[in-house]
Design an enzyme around this catalytic site. Structure first.
Site, PDB file in Angstrom:
ATOM      1  N   LYS A 219       0.872  -1.222  -0.030  1.00  0.00           N
ATOM      2  CA  LYS A 219       0.022  -0.116  -0.091  1.00  0.00           C
ATOM      3  C   LYS A 219       0.923   1.093   0.076  1.00  0.00           C
ATOM      4  O   LYS A 219       2.140   1.221   0.405  1.00  0.00           O
ATOM      5  CB  LYS A 219      -0.948  -0.006   1.343  1.00  0.00           C
ATOM      6  CG  LYS A 219      -2.223  -1.118   0.795  1.00  0.00           C
ATOM      7  CD  LYS A 219      -3.324  -1.069   1.775  1.00  0.00           C
ATOM      8  CE  LYS A 219      -4.424  -2.004   1.270  1.00  0.00           C
ATOM      9  NZ  LYS A 219      -5.536  -2.262   2.526  1.00  0.00           N
ATOM     10  N   ARG A 253      -3.772 -10.408   4.573  1.00  0.00           N
ATOM     11  CA  ARG A 253      -4.083 -10.086   3.249  1.00  0.00           C
ATOM     12  C   ARG A 253      -3.041  -9.746   2.565  1.00  0.00           C
ATOM     13  O   ARG A 253      -2.700  -8.467   2.615  1.00  0.00           O
ATOM     14  CB  ARG A 253      -5.293  -9.422   3.396  1.00  0.00           C
ATOM     15  CG  ARG A 253      -5.848  -9.212   1.890  1.00  0.00           C
ATOM     16  CD  ARG A 253      -7.291  -8.285   1.777  1.00  0.00           C
ATOM     17  NE  ARG A 253      -7.822  -8.362   0.655  1.00  0.00           N
ATOM     18  CZ  ARG A 253      -7.390  -7.617  -0.588  1.00  0.00           C
ATOM     19  NH1 ARG A 253      -6.344  -6.720  -0.302  1.00  0.00           N
ATOM     20  NH2 ARG A 253      -7.980  -7.451  -1.579  1.00  0.00           N
TER      21      ARG A 253
HETATM   22  N1  HH2 Z   1      -7.461  -3.898   1.039  1.00  0.00           N
HETATM   23  C1  HH2 Z   1      -7.818  -3.920  -0.261  1.00  0.00           C
HETATM   24  C2  HH2 Z   1      -8.897  -4.427  -0.747  1.00  0.00           C
HETATM   25  N2  HH2 Z   1      -9.683  -5.257  -0.059  1.00  0.00           N
HETATM   26  N3  HH2 Z   1     -10.113  -6.115   1.991  1.00  0.00           N
HETATM   27  C3  HH2 Z   1      -9.671  -6.257   3.439  1.00  0.00           C
HETATM   28  N4  HH2 Z   1     -10.429  -6.951   4.403  1.00  0.00           N
HETATM   29  N5  HH2 Z   1      -8.747  -5.294   3.920  1.00  0.00           N
HETATM   30  C4  HH2 Z   1      -7.958  -4.780   3.197  1.00  0.00           C
HETATM   31  O1  HH2 Z   1      -7.024  -3.970   3.747  1.00  0.00           O
HETATM   32  C5  HH2 Z   1      -8.301  -4.865   1.598  1.00  0.00           C
HETATM   33  C6  HH2 Z   1      -9.483  -5.440   1.165  1.00  0.00           C
HETATM   34  C7  HH2 Z   1      -7.149  -2.975  -1.193  1.00  0.00           C
HETATM   35  O2  HH2 Z   1      -5.856  -3.674  -1.953  1.00  0.00           O
HETATM   36  P1  HH2 Z   1      -5.797  -4.358  -3.321  1.00  0.00           P
HETATM   37  O3  HH2 Z   1      -7.153  -5.335  -3.407  1.00  0.00           O
HETATM   38  O4  HH2 Z   1      -4.640  -4.858  -3.521  1.00  0.00           O
HETATM   39  O5  HH2 Z   1      -6.257  -3.358  -4.295  1.00  0.00           O
HETATM   40  P2  HH2 Z   1      -7.605  -2.855  -5.203  1.00  0.00           P
HETATM   41  O6  HH2 Z   1      -8.545  -2.342  -4.070  1.00  0.00           O
HETATM   42  O7  HH2 Z   1      -7.040  -1.724  -5.951  1.00  0.00           O
HETATM   43  O8  HH2 Z   1      -8.062  -4.235  -6.078  1.00  0.00           O
END
Ligand code: HH2
Length: 274
Positions: A219, A253
């Site tokens: 992040k 995660r």
């Molecule tokens: N962060 C993201 C998405 N979903 N769910 C939980 N429970 N906790 C988190 O910290 C979290 C989440 C964002 O990360 P990412 O999926 O890598 O990116 P994007 O939202 O751009 O797909």
């Protein structure tokens, strides 16, 4: 888990499978179902006990994605993983009940709702009826605007009170308390200082008595601290996950499952011998 490794039952790795064109670190890489399935199987081999499959980016500034489009992206991946005999628990990363329902019918057993059941009035009843696990995450505002000057008086106290209230809501809707996971939502309406304080005081959230999920992987606050681009933040990701483990988090995660898994296995073994 790698051959010869000591099983570490105390934590679970949640591998990220973003079936999206625009996720902040891997957008577009796994939009093709076969590529997403192959990636998910790699994460499983690397030690992911959970695979979190999402068809909507929630990065700062992202626009919502309709149910139909999310389903087109995630369903072939869930179905493909199930028919390939994938043993990991499948999680659906969505705030939309229709998407969650179809994903659960196809074999998912965890609903990861970044709005903690606030976005869709049908979601809580669906999770209760399906007896799925459910991750309740804190977010201030909505992805489109959440990073515009977020403000708290006491970020940890406010996130804790929010998670307690959402857990009470979920239980009142019929969700078994034992199915609930809690997540402070790193980067969701938070400055760097907010993220770091949440990590530093994560034990206060673990005191709520449910497994704490932590999502720091690659992040932007890690990039702000290290000056590294998104693909080069694995060391920062490891540092935050090791600290989070020490402060009581139990579900991690991450994109880089093998590297974080090794770091956590060593951390868990070291702490266990004290
Ligand atoms: N962060 C993201 C998405 N979903 N769910 C939980 N429970 N906790 C988190 O910290 C979290 C989440 C964002 O990360 P990412 O999926 O890598 O990116 P994007 O939202 O751009 O797909």
């Amino acid at each position: 888990m790698r051959p010869g490794a000591t099983p570490a039952a105390e934590f679970r790795l949640m591998g990220i499978v973003n079936v999206t064109p625009d996720s902040f670190s891997d957008g577009g890489l796994y939009l093709d179902p076969d590529a997403a399935i192959a990636h998910a199987r790699d994460l499983e081999r690397d030690g992911a006990a959970i695979l979190d499959i999402g068809g909507e980016s929630t990065r700062p500034g992202a626009d919502p994605v309709g149910a139909e489009c999310q389903l087109e992206r995630v369903l072939p991946v869930i179905e493909g993983l199930r028919s390939a005999g994938c043993a990991a628990q499948l999680s659906i990363d969505t705030s939309t009940a229709r998407v969650a329902q179809a994903a659960l019918s196809a074999g998912a057993t965890l609903v990861n709702d970044v709005t903690a059941l606030r976005a869709d009035p049908e979601m809580a009843g669906l999770v209760a009826d399906s007896r799925a696990d459910c991750c309740l995450m804190h977010m201030l505002g909505a992805p489109r605007t959440m990073q515009r000057d977020p403000h708290y008086v006491d970020v940890v106290g406010e996130v804790k009170a929010f998670l307690e209230a959402r857990m009470a809501f979920a239980i009142a809707a019929g969700i078994d308390e034992r199915k609930i996971l809690l997540d402070p939502g790193i980067g969701f309406g938070k400055t760097i200082e907010h993220n770091l304080e949440l990590l530093r005081r994560l034990d206060e959230l673990a005191a709520l008595g449910r497994p704490v999920v932590i999502g720091t992987s690659r992040k932007s606050f890690l990039g702000r601290i290290t000056g590294r681009e998104v693909d080069d933040r694995v060391a920062g990701t490891i540092a935050t996950n090791v600290l989070a483990y020490e402060r009581g988090a139990r579900v991690f995660r991450v994109h880089d499952v093998a590297a974080v898994g090794d770091a956590l296995a060593v951390t868990a073994a070291t702490i266990a011998t004290f």
